[in-house]
Design a protein around this motif. Sequence first.
Motif, PDB file in Angstrom:
ATOM      1  N   ALA A  29       0.268  15.266   0.769  1.00  0.00           N
ATOM      2  CA  ALA A  29      -0.121  14.276   2.008  1.00  0.00           C
ATOM      3  C   ALA A  29       0.429  14.351   3.594  1.00  0.00           C
ATOM      4  CB  ALA A  29      -0.632  12.889   1.415  1.00  0.00           C
ATOM      5  N   THR A  30      -0.009  14.546   4.504  1.00  0.00           N
ATOM      6  CA  THR A  30       0.813  13.512   5.081  1.00  0.00           C
ATOM      7  C   THR A  30       0.657  12.011   5.626  1.00  0.00           C
ATOM      8  OG1 THR A  30       1.342  16.127   6.090  1.00  0.00           O
ATOM      9  CG2 THR A  30       1.423  14.493   7.747  1.00  0.00           C
ATOM     10  N   VAL A  31       1.452  11.588   5.529  1.00  0.00           N
ATOM     11  CA  VAL A  31       1.171  10.216   6.242  1.00  0.00           C
ATOM     12  C   VAL A  31       1.638   9.476   7.172  1.00  0.00           C
ATOM     13  CG1 VAL A  31       0.334   9.496   3.906  1.00  0.00           C
ATOM     14  CG2 VAL A  31       2.646   9.274   4.181  1.00  0.00           C
ATOM     15  N   LYS A  32       1.971   8.284   7.232  1.00  0.00           N
ATOM     16  CA  LYS A  32       2.199   7.450   8.184  1.00  0.00           C
ATOM     17  C   LYS A  32       2.770   6.120   7.972  1.00  0.00           C
ATOM     18  CE  LYS A  32      -0.848   5.654  12.010  1.00  0.00           C
ATOM     19  NZ  LYS A  32      -1.101   6.088  12.936  1.00  0.00           N
ATOM     20  N   VAL A  33       3.906   6.029   7.508  1.00  0.00           N
ATOM     21  CA  VAL A  33       4.309   4.106   7.425  1.00  0.00           C
ATOM     22  C   VAL A  33       4.641   3.597   8.159  1.00  0.00           C
ATOM     23  CG1 VAL A  33       5.544   3.222   5.650  1.00  0.00           C
ATOM     24  CG2 VAL A  33       4.244   5.542   5.066  1.00  0.00           C
ATOM     25  N   TRP A  34       4.570   2.267   8.028  1.00  0.00           N
ATOM     26  CA  TRP A  34       5.254   1.571   8.424  1.00  0.00           C
ATOM     27  C   TRP A  34       6.302   0.974   7.561  1.00  0.00           C
ATOM     28  CZ3 TRP A  34       5.719   0.305  13.074  1.00  0.00           C
ATOM     29  CH2 TRP A  34       5.097  -1.597  13.840  1.00  0.00           C
ATOM     30  N   TYR A  35       7.734   1.245   8.679  1.00  0.00           N
ATOM     31  CA  TYR A  35       8.543   0.285   8.274  1.00  0.00           C
ATOM     32  C   TYR A  35       8.952  -1.460   8.546  1.00  0.00           C
ATOM     33  CZ  TYR A  35      10.015   4.124   5.233  1.00  0.00           C
ATOM     34  OH  TYR A  35       9.975   4.917   4.486  1.00  0.00           O
ATOM     35  N   GLY A  36       7.889  -1.749   9.608  1.00  0.00           N
ATOM     36  CA  GLY A  36       8.582  -3.287   9.765  1.00  0.00           C
ATOM     37  C   GLY A  36       8.570  -2.829  11.146  1.00  0.00           C
ATOM     38  N   THR A  37       9.288  -1.870  11.542  1.00  0.00           N
ATOM     39  CA  THR A  37       9.974  -1.859  12.983  1.00  0.00           C
ATOM     40  C   THR A  37       8.914  -0.990  13.560  1.00  0.00           C
ATOM     41  OG1 THR A  37      11.704  -1.576  12.821  1.00  0.00           O
ATOM     42  CG2 THR A  37      11.380  -3.492  13.296  1.00  0.00           C
ATOM     43  N   GLU A  38       8.445  -0.059  13.119  1.00  0.00           N
ATOM     44  CA  GLU A  38       8.285   1.465  13.491  1.00  0.00           C
ATOM     45  C   GLU A  38       7.963   2.280  12.147  1.00  0.00           C
ATOM     46  OE1 GLU A  38      12.101   3.421  14.732  1.00  0.00           O
ATOM     47  OE2 GLU A  38      13.129   2.955  12.755  1.00  0.00           O
ATOM     48  N   TRP A  39       7.045   3.650  13.095  1.00  0.00           N
ATOM     49  CA  TRP A  39       6.036   4.142  12.204  1.00  0.00           C
ATOM     50  C   TRP A  39       7.251   5.290  11.543  1.00  0.00           C
ATOM     51  CZ3 TRP A  39       1.728   2.446   9.754  1.00  0.00           C
ATOM     52  CH2 TRP A  39       1.057   2.232  10.621  1.00  0.00           C
ATOM     53  N   LYS A  40       7.306   5.601  10.696  1.00  0.00           N
ATOM     54  CA  LYS A  40       7.953   6.801  10.197  1.00  0.00           C
ATOM     55  C   LYS A  40       5.970   8.238   9.671  1.00  0.00           C
ATOM     56  CE  LYS A  40      11.787   5.501  10.866  1.00  0.00           C
ATOM     57  NZ  LYS A  40      12.543   6.591  12.109  1.00  0.00           N
ATOM     58  N   GLY A  74      -6.359   2.009   3.503  1.00  0.00           N
ATOM     59  CA  GLY A  74      -5.857   0.988   4.284  1.00  0.00           C
ATOM     60  C   GLY A  74      -4.352   1.114   5.087  1.00  0.00           C
ATOM     61  N   ARG A  75      -3.320   0.858   5.235  1.00  0.00           N
ATOM     62  CA  ARG A  75      -2.544   0.681   6.024  1.00  0.00           C
ATOM     63  C   ARG A  75      -1.043   1.087   5.364  1.00  0.00           C
ATOM     64  NH1 ARG A  75       0.517  -2.177  11.525  1.00  0.00           N
ATOM     65  NH2 ARG A  75       1.602  -2.837   9.954  1.00  0.00           N
ATOM     66  N   PHE A  76      -0.496   2.179   4.795  1.00  0.00           N
ATOM     67  CA  PHE A  76       0.721   2.180   4.143  1.00  0.00           C
ATOM     68  C   PHE A  76       1.910   1.329   4.932  1.00  0.00           C
ATOM     69  CE2 PHE A  76      -1.622   6.281   2.657  1.00  0.00           C
ATOM     70  CZ  PHE A  76      -2.193   5.693   1.822  1.00  0.00           C
ATOM     71  N   GLU A  77       2.361   0.947   4.253  1.00  0.00           N
ATOM     72  CA  GLU A  77       3.903   0.128   4.408  1.00  0.00           C
ATOM     73  C   GLU A  77       4.351   0.212   3.010  1.00  0.00           C
ATOM     74  OE1 GLU A  77       2.585  -3.806   4.946  1.00  0.00           O
ATOM     75  OE2 GLU A  77       1.204  -3.849   6.598  1.00  0.00           O
ATOM     76  N   ALA A  78       6.011   0.352   4.448  1.00  0.00           N
ATOM     77  CA  ALA A  78       7.068   0.723   3.252  1.00  0.00           C
ATOM     78  C   ALA A  78       6.539  -0.486   2.742  1.00  0.00           C
ATOM     79  CB  ALA A  78       8.735   0.620   3.920  1.00  0.00           C
ATOM     80  N   LEU A  79       7.832  -0.564   0.888  1.00  0.00           N
ATOM     81  CA  LEU A  79       7.232  -2.100  -0.225  1.00  0.00           C
ATOM     82  C   LEU A  79       8.829  -2.353  -0.744  1.00  0.00           C
ATOM     83  CD1 LEU A  79       3.770  -0.625  -2.906  1.00  0.00           C
ATOM     84  CD2 LEU A  79       3.940  -2.452  -0.116  1.00  0.00           C
TER      85      LEU A  79
END
Lengths: 61, 256
Positions: free
Chosen positions: B180-191, A56-61
């Motif tokens: 792991a290396t991951v990308k995380v969505w912070y609401g307005t951008e990926w980190k 799934g997509r990782f999102e800040a929680l």
Amino acid sequence: MDPKGMLDKLLREEGISGYSIQGKKITIFVEDEKAAMKASALELFKEYEVEVVVTGRFEAL
Amino acid sequence: MSFDRRARFKDLAGGISIGSEEITAGTLTGKFIDMKDGSEVMVSNYHVFWGKPGETKIVQPGPYDGGRVPEDVVGILKRVIELDRHKELPWWKKILCIFFGWLLEEWCYPEMLPNHLDAAVATFNPTDTSRTLLKGVYLDDGTRLEIQETHPGDGINGKKVWKSGRTTGITKGTVVNDKATVKVWYGTEWKKFEDVVIVEGEARGGDSGSPVFLSTNEEPSGSDKLCGILFAGSAKYWVHCKYKYLEEDLKVKWAT
């Protein structure tokens, strides 16, 4: 290009959530089945065992 | 009545609602010692303690759970780990780039440092001086468990872990990848984050900042070890930063 460079490039693509290189094994984490198909079709890493995991997509929680 | 992690606590410890005055709510990781000055401090994710060091107020519970300024203020944001930092150029390279930067554009562009940690530290100085900051973490029955040991977070593939979070409380999981290396969505951008841990386990919005422990038994126990700080997740997985980076980069130690 080294596998890390290739995977970093792959990570910029939509549907790819992450990756890991551990020894001769590469794990690609994807958002959904569609992205899993795309990742499975890659022939970039012939010397590696490649596993695809749908996280799934990782999102800040 | 069941234990409410979103309530206002007199005795603060890991696993309860907290946040900066600028966000909704996240989870307090717990009580730490600032390795720079020896003071007792609070730690959570930077996106939970979001704001300006020295200015932004931290409230418990977080604003979404009713925390208000000034009555619920428990501290001030002290130090953060900025994301997407660049490596500083050595002095000789700086000089060369001042004069020849127009020619050496690519060579002069500072190398980007990998993100390992979404974390920040805040002072503990509550408006209500009867409030205290205690060691350990809250369990789902409202008791507080003191955990003495820490683990860097490396080499834990396949191991059992658990976390204590504001939204989903205690949940258990299994480490599926510890490098792991991951990308995380912070609401307005990926980190992008490197050297993080992916766990098959439940976490939801508001669980960010949850302390993650390496299990030694079926149920949480005092012999478990703090191994990370949760910051992201999906429907069935969470992602946490390794404890070692809290010491190496943020310069804080778990209070024991």
